[in-house]
Design a protein around this motif. Structure first.
Motif, mmCIF file in Angstrom:
data_model
loop_
_atom_site.group_PDB
_atom_site.id
_atom_site.type_symbol
_atom_site.label_atom_id
_atom_site.label_comp_id
_atom_site.label_asym_id
_atom_site.label_seq_id
_atom_site.Cartn_x
_atom_site.Cartn_y
_atom_site.Cartn_z
ATOM 1 N N GLN A 1 88.916 92.858 -3.209
ATOM 2 C CA GLN A 1 88.107 92.975 -1.994
ATOM 3 C C GLN A 1 86.611 92.863 -2.297
ATOM 4 N N ASP B 1 77.646 95.877 0.424
ATOM 5 C CA ASP B 1 79.063 95.767 0.782
ATOM 6 C C ASP B 1 79.937 95.723 -0.465
ATOM 7 N N VAL C 1 82.846 98.604 -1.350
ATOM 8 C CA VAL C 1 84.252 98.341 -1.699
ATOM 9 C C VAL C 1 84.548 98.889 -3.085
ATOM 10 N N VAL D 1 91.098 102.355 1.434
ATOM 11 C CA VAL D 1 89.722 102.320 1.957
ATOM 12 C C VAL D 1 89.029 101.037 1.488
ATOM 13 N N ILE E 1 90.223 98.307 3.730
ATOM 14 C CA ILE E 1 89.649 98.425 5.082
ATOM 15 C C ILE E 1 88.200 97.918 5.091
ATOM 16 N N VAL E 2 87.432 98.334 4.102
ATOM 17 C CA VAL E 2 86.033 97.894 4.021
ATOM 18 C C VAL E 2 85.980 96.378 3.787
ATOM 19 N N ARG F 1 88.090 94.111 4.591
ATOM 20 C CA ARG F 1 88.596 93.329 5.727
ATOM 21 C C ARG F 1 87.780 93.523 7.002
ATOM 22 N N ASP F 2 86.744 94.301 6.922
ATOM 23 C CA ASP F 2 85.923 94.591 8.103
ATOM 24 C C ASP F 2 85.290 93.295 8.619
ATOM 25 N N PRO F 3 85.642 92.868 9.821
ATOM 26 C CA PRO F 3 85.114 91.598 10.345
ATOM 27 C C PRO F 3 83.613 91.634 10.649
ATOM 28 N N ASN F 4 83.025 92.815 10.634
ATOM 29 C CA ASN F 4 81.584 92.927 10.873
ATOM 30 C C ASN F 4 80.764 92.713 9.602
ATOM 31 N N ARG F 5 81.439 92.545 8.473
ATOM 32 C CA ARG F 5 80.749 92.310 7.203
ATOM 33 C C ARG F 5 80.814 90.812 6.883
ATOM 34 N N THR F 6 79.741 90.291 6.336
ATOM 35 C CA THR F 6 79.682 88.871 5.986
ATOM 36 C C THR F 6 80.228 88.674 4.581
#
Length: 163
Positions: A8, A19, A23, A31, A34-35, A37-42
């Motif tokens: 990740q 980011d 991770v 966790v 989840i971090v 795969r967060d769609p708000n992260r580039t």
């Protein structure tokens, strides 16, 4: 960190160090996922191109660092390995047999590389038995056998990855 952390975190290499660190330092693999795969992260722009090589890299390292896991993987023989997943049709397959099963395919590739490493190790040890320098040192000591140790199939496999 686990293989999940390593995989990740690679999504953020060269893009966002915060980011990546979030991770890498996540308290659990879940966790980290989840971090990651967060769609708000580039994520890095080449992720779709390199993600399988990243997975190969982390899976190979997982199995080369844990001999009990290597043993378990090799004990699967040549049987197919299927990653069951209800939701991820890229890395796995569901009970209806839909999905690409890319993780299963990578595990089978790594199994072959580890099997070749084991064969290489046996051949190298057999060759050293006839070498006076290596026998005297009780380890690879001559230039020929030292060079053999540095070119295991897994070393070449890692060099072939592009990420």
């Amino acid at each position: 960190p686990t293989t999940e952390h390593a995989y990740q975190a690679q999504k953020f290499v060269g893009v966002n160090e915060d980011d990546y660190n979030a991770v890498h330092t996540a308290p659990t693999p879940m966790v980290a996922a989840i971090v990651g795969r967060d769609p708000n992260r580039t994520i890095r722009s080449d992720w779709d191109r390199v993600k399988e090589d990243v997975m190969r890299f982390v899976v190979l390292h997982k199995f080369t660092q844990h001999s009990h896991l290597t043993k378990q993987l090799l004990e699967t023989g040549s049987r197919p390995i299927i990653e069951f997943s209800k939701t991820d049709q890229f890395w796995g397959r569901n009970k209806e047999n839909n999905g690409l099963n890319r993780l299963g395919a990578i595990l089978m590739e790594v199994r072959e590389v580890l099997r070749e490493d084991a064969i290489h190790s046996i051949k190298t040890n057999s060759e050293m038995e006839g070498c006076a320098d290596c026998q005297l040192a009780a380890r690879p000591a001559c230039r020929i056998h030292l060079n053999l140790l540095g070119t295991k199939p897994s070393d070449l496999y890692l060099v072939s990855l592009s990420f």
